[in-house]
Scaffold this motif. Structure first.
Motif, PDB file in Angstrom:
ATOM      1  N   PRO A   1      84.468  48.882 118.559  1.00  0.00           N
ATOM      2  CA  PRO A   1      84.787  47.455 118.707  1.00  0.00           C
ATOM      3  C   PRO A   1      83.974  46.556 117.767  1.00  0.00           C
ATOM      4  N   LYS A   2      82.761  47.039 117.364  1.00  0.00           N
ATOM      5  CA  LYS A   2      81.918  46.215 116.471  1.00  0.00           C
ATOM      6  C   LYS A   2      82.603  46.005 115.107  1.00  0.00           C
ATOM      7  N   ARG A   3      83.352  47.027 114.669  1.00  0.00           N
ATOM      8  CA  ARG A   3      84.060  46.922 113.389  1.00  0.00           C
ATOM      9  C   ARG A   3      85.096  45.799 113.421  1.00  0.00           C
ATOM     10  N   LEU A   4      85.640  45.572 114.637  1.00  0.00           N
ATOM     11  CA  LEU A   4      86.721  44.586 114.759  1.00  0.00           C
ATOM     12  C   LEU A   4      86.189  43.149 114.801  1.00  0.00           C
ATOM     13  N   GLN A   5      84.870  42.993 115.015  1.00  0.00           N
ATOM     14  CA  GLN A   5      84.302  41.641 115.041  1.00  0.00           C
ATOM     15  C   GLN A   5      84.422  40.958 113.677  1.00  0.00           C
ATOM     16  N   SER A   6      84.176  41.727 112.614  1.00  0.00           N
ATOM     17  CA  SER A   6      84.273  41.122 111.273  1.00  0.00           C
ATOM     18  C   SER A   6      85.732  40.827 110.919  1.00  0.00           C
ATOM     19  N   LEU A   7      86.647  41.619 111.461  1.00  0.00           N
ATOM     20  CA  LEU A   7      88.078  41.362 111.251  1.00  0.00           C
ATOM     21  C   LEU A   7      88.443  39.993 111.831  1.00  0.00           C
ATOM     22  N   LYS A   8      87.925  39.714 113.032  1.00  0.00           N
ATOM     23  CA  LYS A   8      88.219  38.451 113.742  1.00  0.00           C
ATOM     24  C   LYS A   8      87.798  37.232 112.923  1.00  0.00           C
ATOM     25  N   SER A   9      86.628  37.352 112.266  1.00  0.00           N
ATOM     26  CA  SER A   9      86.166  36.183 111.512  1.00  0.00           C
ATOM     27  C   SER A   9      86.992  35.964 110.243  1.00  0.00           C
ATOM     28  N   LEU A  10      87.517  37.055 109.660  1.00  0.00           N
ATOM     29  CA  LEU A  10      88.331  36.910 108.438  1.00  0.00           C
ATOM     30  C   LEU A  10      89.786  36.570 108.740  1.00  0.00           C
ATOM     31  N   TYR A  11      90.311  37.148 109.824  1.00  0.00           N
ATOM     32  CA  TYR A  11      91.729  36.951 110.188  1.00  0.00           C
ATOM     33  C   TYR A  11      91.780  36.516 111.658  1.00  0.00           C
ATOM     34  N   PRO A  12      91.464  35.248 111.962  1.00  0.00           N
ATOM     35  CA  PRO A  12      91.340  34.831 113.365  1.00  0.00           C
ATOM     36  C   PRO A  12      92.620  35.033 114.186  1.00  0.00           C
ATOM     37  N   GLY A  13      93.779  34.937 113.544  1.00  0.00           N
ATOM     38  CA  GLY A  13      95.024  35.030 114.313  1.00  0.00           C
ATOM     39  C   GLY A  13      95.547  36.446 114.492  1.00  0.00           C
TER      40      GLY A  13
ATOM     41  N   ASN B   1      95.964  40.268 115.744  1.00  0.00           N
ATOM     42  CA  ASN B   1      95.666  41.098 116.933  1.00  0.00           C
ATOM     43  C   ASN B   1      94.766  42.251 116.531  1.00  0.00           C
ATOM     44  N   SER B   2      93.900  42.665 117.450  1.00  0.00           N
ATOM     45  CA  SER B   2      93.121  43.879 117.196  1.00  0.00           C
ATOM     46  C   SER B   2      92.850  44.562 118.534  1.00  0.00           C
ATOM     47  N   THR B   3      92.580  45.846 118.456  1.00  0.00           N
ATOM     48  CA  THR B   3      92.334  46.598 119.687  1.00  0.00           C
ATOM     49  C   THR B   3      91.449  47.810 119.420  1.00  0.00           C
ATOM     50  N   SER B   4      90.679  48.192 120.429  1.00  0.00           N
ATOM     51  CA  SER B   4      89.953  49.457 120.319  1.00  0.00           C
ATOM     52  C   SER B   4      90.614  50.518 121.213  1.00  0.00           C
ATOM     53  N   ASP B   5      91.742  50.127 121.810  1.00  0.00           N
ATOM     54  CA  ASP B   5      92.526  51.077 122.612  1.00  0.00           C
ATOM     55  C   ASP B   5      93.605  51.685 121.690  1.00  0.00           C
ATOM     56  N   ILE B   6      93.274  52.822 121.091  1.00  0.00           N
ATOM     57  CA  ILE B   6      94.149  53.416 120.066  1.00  0.00           C
ATOM     58  C   ILE B   6      95.489  53.847 120.674  1.00  0.00           C
ATOM     59  N   GLU B   7      95.440  54.352 121.905  1.00  0.00           N
ATOM     60  CA  GLU B   7      96.676  54.846 122.550  1.00  0.00           C
ATOM     61  C   GLU B   7      97.716  53.733 122.689  1.00  0.00           C
ATOM     62  N   SER B   8      97.254  52.480 122.808  1.00  0.00           N
ATOM     63  CA  SER B   8      98.198  51.358 122.987  1.00  0.00           C
ATOM     64  C   SER B   8      99.114  51.198 121.760  1.00  0.00           C
ATOM     65  N   ILE B   9      98.638  51.639 120.619  1.00  0.00           N
ATOM     66  CA  ILE B   9      99.435  51.558 119.378  1.00  0.00           C
ATOM     67  C   ILE B   9     100.670  52.465 119.503  1.00  0.00           C
TER      68      ILE B   9
END
Ligand SMILES: NC(=O)c1ccc[n+]([C@@H]2O[C@H](COP(=O)([O-])OP(=O)(O)OC[C@H]3O[C@@H](n4cnc5c(N)ncnc54)[C@H](O)[C@@H]3O)[C@@H](O)[C@H]2O)c1
Length: 334
Positions: free
Chosen positions: A36-48, A50-58
């Motif tokens: 989930p820490k990897r996705l924090q930097s994604l949020k700041s670059l692309y605020p809108g 979606n992201s998830t750490s639940d891979i199965e949901s994909i």
């Protein structure tokens, strides 16, 4: 519009996100990473986004048409298999899988499910490789006698694969893209300077039934970064230096002709040293071309340039090379 999910937001995943985010005819639906820490930097670059750490949901989400996998090599097979079973098109990072058996299983599954399975061999989309291929196909270079590549730097020591699995997919895929010949055997030597036995320096040779020979020098242990390939034809010789900012390709009107001497015990070699020229190259980002090819191949149901066939051939070479390294350079038939 193709709805895409990217799994893996590490070093390379970031480049894939940037490209798919702005690509026409597709929507970047979500980005997933187990950390989930990897996705924090994604949020700041692309605020809108979606992201998830639940891979199965994909895999469960019927809205998602295609999955791009940019995780470590040992995870490729499991993630790609789940995506294909869920009826998604798949783009997997190089090398396709960690073994030929895994690659063949994915290919069979993709065919059964009528889904696209593509491998990201990014270099096939560079202006340099496109131009070299065009010159070879136009007969300008003549018969290819050798391909000799050096891909060395102080690289990131990988924990799951050796230096050949990490770096050689670039050279081997270029080699298969430029020539129609197929090697019948491989030989490789390598050494590990770490305690885990994973080779950080390796030399790979591809042997062909034709006059072609290909050799690749890969290392994570060099103080200088070299990305250089020589392609020797019997009409022209090409130097492809990827470290050059603009003049990446130089074409040498250089060659030699071998004639036998009257007494037949000696040979006479006549050399030709002519002009050198630098062709103009397309400067578009290779990854944009690769991502566009994936989306276009899904929409038009056509075969992408970096297709599973080339992906499989690369894994066959790498697997053969691993056997050869462990047998101290023994020739391994493919
Ligand atoms: N095409 C190219 O030129 C190129 C260049 C570099 C890397 N790559 C390839 O990209 C892939 C990733 O390499 P990288 O350097 O970005 O690695 P990385 O370690 O920087 O990133 C991998 C990411 O995947 C995540 N991850 C690991 N296992 C996961 C799982 N099971 N499910 C979800 N997320 C998971 C990690 O948390 C990490 O964020 C490799 O296959 C590598 O060979 C390709």
């Amino acid at each position: 519009m193709v709805k895409i999910a990217i799994i893996g937001y590490g070093y390379w995943g970031k480049n894939l996100v940037r490209n798919f985010f702005s690509l026409p005819h597709c929507t970047l639906y979500t980005v997933a990473d187990a950390d989930p820490k990897r996705l924090q930097s994604l949020k700041s670059l692309y605020p809108g986004l979606n992201s998830t750490s639940d891979i199965e949901s994909i895999f469960k989400n019927p809205e998602i048409d295609a999955v791009v996998i940019a995780t470590p090599v040992f995870t490729h097979y499991t993630l790609a298999k789940k995506a294909l079973l869920a009826g998604k098109h798949v783009l997997v990072e190089k090398p396709m899988t960690a073994s030929v058996k895994e690659a063949e299983e994915l290919i069979e599954l993709a065919q059964k499910k009528s889904k696209l399975l593509m491998v990201d061999h990014t270099f096939l989309y560079t202006g340099a490789v496109e131009r070299i291929k065009h010159m070879i196909e136009a007969g300008e270079v003549g018969k290819i006698n050798y391909i000799d590549s050096t891909r060395i730097n102080l690289g990131l020591f990988q924990a799951d694969v050796n230096v050949l699995w990490d770096l050689a997919p670039h050279d081997v895929s270029i080699c298969f893209h430029l020539t129609k010949d197929l090697p019948y055997s491989v030989q490789a030597r390598g050494i590990s300077h770490t305690k885990n036995g994973i080779e950080n320096i390796a030399y790979l040779t591809l042997n062909y039934q034709t006059s072609l020979i290909a050799h690749f020098n890969c290392s994570w242990s060099s103080p200088v970064k070299i990305r250089q390939m020589l392609i020797g034809g019997d009409r022209k010789m090409i130097l492809y230096n990827d470290m050059e900012p603009t003049e990446k390709v130089k074409v040498y009107d250089t060659g030699f002709e071998v004639n036998s001497h009257e007494d037949r015990t000696k040979i006479i070699v006549d050399y030709r040293i002519g002009d050198i020229y630098t062709p103009k190259l397309q400067t578009n980002e290779a990854l944009t071309g690769m991502a566009g090819d994936f989306v276009n191949a899904i929409l038009s149901e056509t075969e992408p340039v970096s297709n599973w066939k080339i992906g499989l051939k690369v894994v066959k070479v790498l697997e053969g090379a691993s056997v050869s390294i462990k047998a101290k350079g023994k020739e391994v038939t493919l």
